[in-house]
Write a protein that holds these residues in place. Structure first.
Motif, PDB file in Angstrom:
ATOM      1  N   ARG A 195      -6.910  -1.211  -5.450  1.00 40.00           N
ATOM      2  CA  ARG A 195      -8.036  -0.285  -5.627  1.00 40.00           C
ATOM      3  C   ARG A 195      -8.054   0.842  -4.600  1.00 40.00           C
ATOM      4  O   ARG A 195      -8.777   1.826  -4.777  1.00 40.00           O
ATOM      5  N   SER A 196      -7.268   0.713  -3.544  1.00 41.98           N
ATOM      6  CA  SER A 196      -7.283   1.742  -2.495  1.00 41.98           C
ATOM      7  C   SER A 196      -6.085   2.678  -2.554  1.00 41.98           C
ATOM      8  O   SER A 196      -5.953   3.573  -1.713  1.00 41.98           O
ATOM      9  N   GLY A 250       0.793  -1.221   0.000  1.00 46.31           N
ATOM     10  CA  GLY A 250       0.000   0.000   0.000  1.00 46.31           C
ATOM     11  C   GLY A 250       0.827   1.273   0.000  1.00 46.31           C
ATOM     12  O   GLY A 250       2.062   1.260  -0.088  1.00 46.31           O
ATOM     13  N   HIS A 286      -4.110  -4.040  -2.157  1.00 43.93           N
ATOM     14  CA  HIS A 286      -4.136  -2.577  -2.053  1.00 43.93           C
ATOM     15  C   HIS A 286      -4.434  -1.862  -3.370  1.00 43.93           C
ATOM     16  O   HIS A 286      -4.542  -0.634  -3.378  1.00 43.93           O
ATOM     17  N   ALA A 310      -3.887   5.685  -3.119  1.00 38.85           N
ATOM     18  CA  ALA A 310      -4.075   7.110  -3.380  1.00 38.85           C
ATOM     19  C   ALA A 310      -2.912   7.679  -4.180  1.00 38.85           C
ATOM     20  O   ALA A 310      -3.063   8.670  -4.895  1.00 38.85           O
TER      21      ALA A 310
END
Length: 266
Positions: free
Chosen positions: A209-210, A162, A207, A212
């Motif tokens: 699709r999440s 992530g 991670h 940023a």
């Protein structure tokens, strides 16, 4: 060297959730990167009065590591054996990868066993990396490397750990070296990696699709290294034929070693 990770190896073609493709050098040949790098890069950056120490993170089966070693020292393809050439003593290169099978292959085929070391290591496992890297550096009376190589690794860290993991990884690398040569994968490679998993009927990266941090990944990683990790961009050597930039950064010496990302950075 002792194995420090037992991640599964030899994934089906296209899977390789950690980027551990068994035939990586066939479709991304080392020569494509080397043509962008000046042959005299290493002597121009590092002092000649001590052994130079380098770290290659995510070395796969070692083809690029060995090619980088030869290129930076000006060695011909035919040079390299157990009996080291004089030039070969100028650089000690530690190469690590999460895949033990790829590391075993690299060890078996290394032409410079006295000065290139291959180790199975999950660089994101702080309990394993800290003592291992400290032990290696301690053999030379050092606490940091002169230069680290991170070639097409950042995407796999990002997908598996992530945004926070990517920041932590870049912060750790920047605290570990004076110079960092990094080749970030562009965002289109993220989409392609996720698509390959779906075609194989696998679950998506945890991670993906999440995330940023996305878009122009070379720019995003440059921002993290310069704004948060106390490094400065020295040079962009251009892009490979597969559209990945080679970026050289230099530490300005003010990044606290192993700094964790702040809450705002997470």
């Amino acid at each position: 060297m002792a194995a420090l990770s037992l991640r599964p190896s030899s994934p089906p073609p296209g899977a390789a959730p950690f980027g551990n493709f068994p035939n990586y050098a066939r479709f991304h040949p080392p020569e494509e990167r080397l043509r962008l790098l000046p042959a005299g890069l290493l002597p121009g950056l590092l002092p000649p009065d001590r052994p130079r120490l380098a770290l290659d993170v995510g070395c796969n089966s070692g083809e690029l590591s060995v090619a980088l070693y030869r290129h930076l020292l000006g060695l011909r393809e035919s040079e390299g054996s157990v009996e080291q050439s004089a030039a070969g003593t100028d650089l000690n290169l530690l190469c690590c990868d999460i895949d033990p099978v790829l590391i075993e292959r690299a060890q078996q085929h290394s032409p410079f066993p006295a000065s290139i070391s291959f180790a199975n290591l999950d660089i994101m496992d702080s309990s394993a990396r800290e003592p291992f890297l400290s032990s290696y550096l301690g053999r030379f009376g050092r606490s940091t490397f002169d230069i680290c190589f991170c070639m097409s690794v950042t995407m796999w860290i990002h997908l598996n750990h992530g945004d926070r993991g990517l920041r932590e990884f870049l912060s750790f690398l920047s605290s570990l070296c004076e110079y960092l040569l990094i080749e970030p994968q562009p965002w289109k490679c993220y989409r392609a990696a996720a698509r390959r998993l779906r075609k194989l009927g696998r679950n998506d990266f945890d991670h993906f699709r999440s995330l940023a941090i996305r878009g122009d990944m070379a720019e995003k990683i440059t921002q993290i290294l310069t704004n948060d990790c106390a490094m400065e961009l020295v040079c962009c050597f251009g892009s490979t034929s597969w559209d990945r930039s080679l970026l050289l950064f230099k530490s300005n010496g003010s990044n606290p070693e192993g700094r964790e990302p702040s809450e705002e950075e997470q």
